[in-house]
Scaffold this active site. Sequence first.
Site, PDB file in Angstrom:
ATOM      1  N   LYS A 101       0.591  -1.300   0.239  1.00  0.00           N
ATOM      2  CA  LYS A 101      -0.315   0.077  -0.098  1.00  0.00           C
ATOM      3  C   LYS A 101       1.006   0.847  -0.256  1.00  0.00           C
ATOM      4  O   LYS A 101       0.351   2.734  -0.100  1.00  0.00           O
ATOM      5  CB  LYS A 101      -0.748   0.278   1.334  1.00  0.00           C
ATOM      6  CG  LYS A 101      -2.215  -1.277   1.371  1.00  0.00           C
ATOM      7  CD  LYS A 101      -2.593  -1.526   0.035  1.00  0.00           C
ATOM      8  CE  LYS A 101      -4.085  -2.612   0.103  1.00  0.00           C
ATOM      9  NZ  LYS A 101      -3.527  -3.421  -0.443  1.00  0.00           N
ATOM     10  N   TYR A 122     -11.654 -15.848   3.171  1.00  0.00           N
ATOM     11  CA  TYR A 122     -10.873 -14.852   3.566  1.00  0.00           C
ATOM     12  C   TYR A 122     -10.315 -14.228   5.291  1.00  0.00           C
ATOM     13  O   TYR A 122     -11.129 -14.402   5.990  1.00  0.00           O
ATOM     14  CB  TYR A 122     -11.283 -13.186   3.022  1.00  0.00           C
ATOM     15  CG  TYR A 122     -10.584 -12.180   3.792  1.00  0.00           C
ATOM     16  CD1 TYR A 122      -9.204 -11.736   2.691  1.00  0.00           C
ATOM     17  CD2 TYR A 122     -11.115 -11.338   4.940  1.00  0.00           C
ATOM     18  CE1 TYR A 122      -8.887 -10.897   2.746  1.00  0.00           C
ATOM     19  CE2 TYR A 122     -10.153 -10.169   4.859  1.00  0.00           C
ATOM     20  CZ  TYR A 122      -8.827 -10.093   4.019  1.00  0.00           C
ATOM     21  OH  TYR A 122      -8.521  -8.838   4.531  1.00  0.00           O
ATOM     22  N   TYR A 162      -2.322 -13.094   3.151  1.00  0.00           N
ATOM     23  CA  TYR A 162      -1.801 -11.436   1.890  1.00  0.00           C
ATOM     24  C   TYR A 162      -0.291 -13.202   1.125  1.00  0.00           C
ATOM     25  O   TYR A 162      -0.858 -13.723   0.575  1.00  0.00           O
ATOM     26  CB  TYR A 162      -1.622 -10.711   0.828  1.00  0.00           C
ATOM     27  CG  TYR A 162      -2.918  -9.936   1.667  1.00  0.00           C
ATOM     28  CD1 TYR A 162      -4.151 -10.249   0.693  1.00  0.00           C
ATOM     29  CD2 TYR A 162      -3.238  -9.226   3.049  1.00  0.00           C
ATOM     30  CE1 TYR A 162      -5.337  -9.264   1.239  1.00  0.00           C
ATOM     31  CE2 TYR A 162      -4.686  -9.361   3.155  1.00  0.00           C
ATOM     32  CZ  TYR A 162      -5.622  -8.680   2.428  1.00  0.00           C
ATOM     33  OH  TYR A 162      -6.654  -8.051   2.845  1.00  0.00           O
TER      34      TYR A 162
HETATM   35  C1  LIG Z   1      -0.125  -7.830   2.496  1.00  0.00           C
HETATM   36  C2  LIG Z   1      -1.442  -8.091   1.526  1.00  0.00           C
HETATM   37  N1  LIG Z   1      -0.569  -7.914  -0.003  1.00  0.00           N
HETATM   38  C3  LIG Z   1      -1.780  -7.805  -1.067  1.00  0.00           C
HETATM   39  C4  LIG Z   1      -3.099  -7.333  -1.007  1.00  0.00           C
HETATM   40  C5  LIG Z   1      -3.755  -7.366  -2.479  1.00  0.00           C
HETATM   41  O1  LIG Z   1      -3.542  -6.138  -3.048  1.00  0.00           O
HETATM   42  P1  LIG Z   1      -4.173  -5.996  -3.535  1.00  0.00           P
HETATM   43  O2  LIG Z   1      -5.424  -5.021  -2.970  1.00  0.00           O
HETATM   44  O3  LIG Z   1      -3.600  -4.060  -4.755  1.00  0.00           O
HETATM   45  O4  LIG Z   1      -4.995  -6.236  -4.516  1.00  0.00           O
HETATM   46  C6  LIG Z   1      -3.546  -6.707   0.089  1.00  0.00           C
HETATM   47  C7  LIG Z   1      -4.240  -5.657   0.035  1.00  0.00           C
HETATM   48  O5  LIG Z   1      -5.056  -6.107   1.382  1.00  0.00           O
HETATM   49  C8  LIG Z   1      -2.451  -6.942   1.645  1.00  0.00           C
HETATM   50  O6  LIG Z   1      -2.837  -6.190   2.501  1.00  0.00           O
END
Ligand SMILES: Cc1ncc(COP(=O)(O)O)c(C=O)c1O
Length: 328
Positions: free
Chosen positions: A49, A260, A286
């Site tokens: 982010k 999730y 993630y």
């Molecule tokens: C650690 C992490 N990786 C990947 C993502 C996914 O990225 P995006 O939301 O841009 O698809 C997020 C989203 O919150 C995240 O916090």
Amino acid sequence: MRIDSLPRFRLAHLPTPLEELKTLTRELDGPELLIKRDDQTGLALGGNKTRKLEFLVGEALAQGADTLVTAGAAQSNHCRQTAAAAAKAGLKCELILNGRKPDVPNGNLLLDQLLGASEHWIERPQRPAKLRDLPEQLRAQGRKPYVIGVGGSNGVGATGYVVAMLELAEQLRARQQRVDHIVFGTSSGGTQAGVVLGARLAGFSGQLLGLSIDKGEPELEAYEEEVAQIANECAEYIGSAERFSQKDVRVVYGYLGEGYGVVGDLEREAIRMMARCEGIILDPVYAGRAFGALIDLVRKGMFKRGETVLFWHTGGAPALFAYAKELA
Ligand SMILES: Cc1ncc(COP(=O)(O)O)c(C=O)c1O
């Protein structure tokens, strides 16, 4: 293209490191593995982010905003990074978080509080209404809110990942290194949209593979379409004539486990393997899930020996501490 003249508030330590995963490559006995360390972007424990927020906060400041408003899960990395970006930019931060406020804050939530953000707790279905109402209330108080949608995934935020892809292409060029596949977790789409656009601008011809963190097969086409739309919005924002459709976006599903944010054997194995083989910390939601999916794809022979696969680490490790029971 006019990326250099767009409003940008510098937050990240760039370029992030590009490293070889030598022990894991040996252990998995498949393609050569590299890692791009966006867990090391440097802002309040890092993550993807930071790159998006450079352009989002840039726009907020250009519009004269005094407050950032955003929303996410209680353990949202996006909210933690937004709180940190606001602190650094001298802005207030209002976070709309799902669920009930816990007695003891942990992980990202503890950091949100240390970073001085205000919290608004809601049930998930109330989120769209709260994202409309809260800015109205702030305006009525004379404040100037800038609303960042969930995950910072719009054309402005995705610009951070166009820059990231150009940065990676330059690192690969300097090392004379070829990469055949780039894989990363994908959820609200801004990271993938920026990577897809950046890859086209950089002339990168390898495969770009988003590993779905929260969408299954029925939602997949609509999600790929959404990513293409964010890429188009981003292209317009940066003054590029490139355009995309769903067929330009590839997302792999099938690794959602119990849903999730629920840690299962896939994430546990991935987190432990990365930690024990490489001394690198993944997150439970993630990067842990995405790397678990990658391990499975390697074992299934999706990548040829002799090929090189780059795993893009998108950060998130602060959430680990909120998952101690599931991981210990
Ligand atoms: C650690 C992490 N990786 C990947 C993502 C996914 O990225 P995006 O939301 O841009 O698809 C997020 C989203 O919150 C995240 O916090």
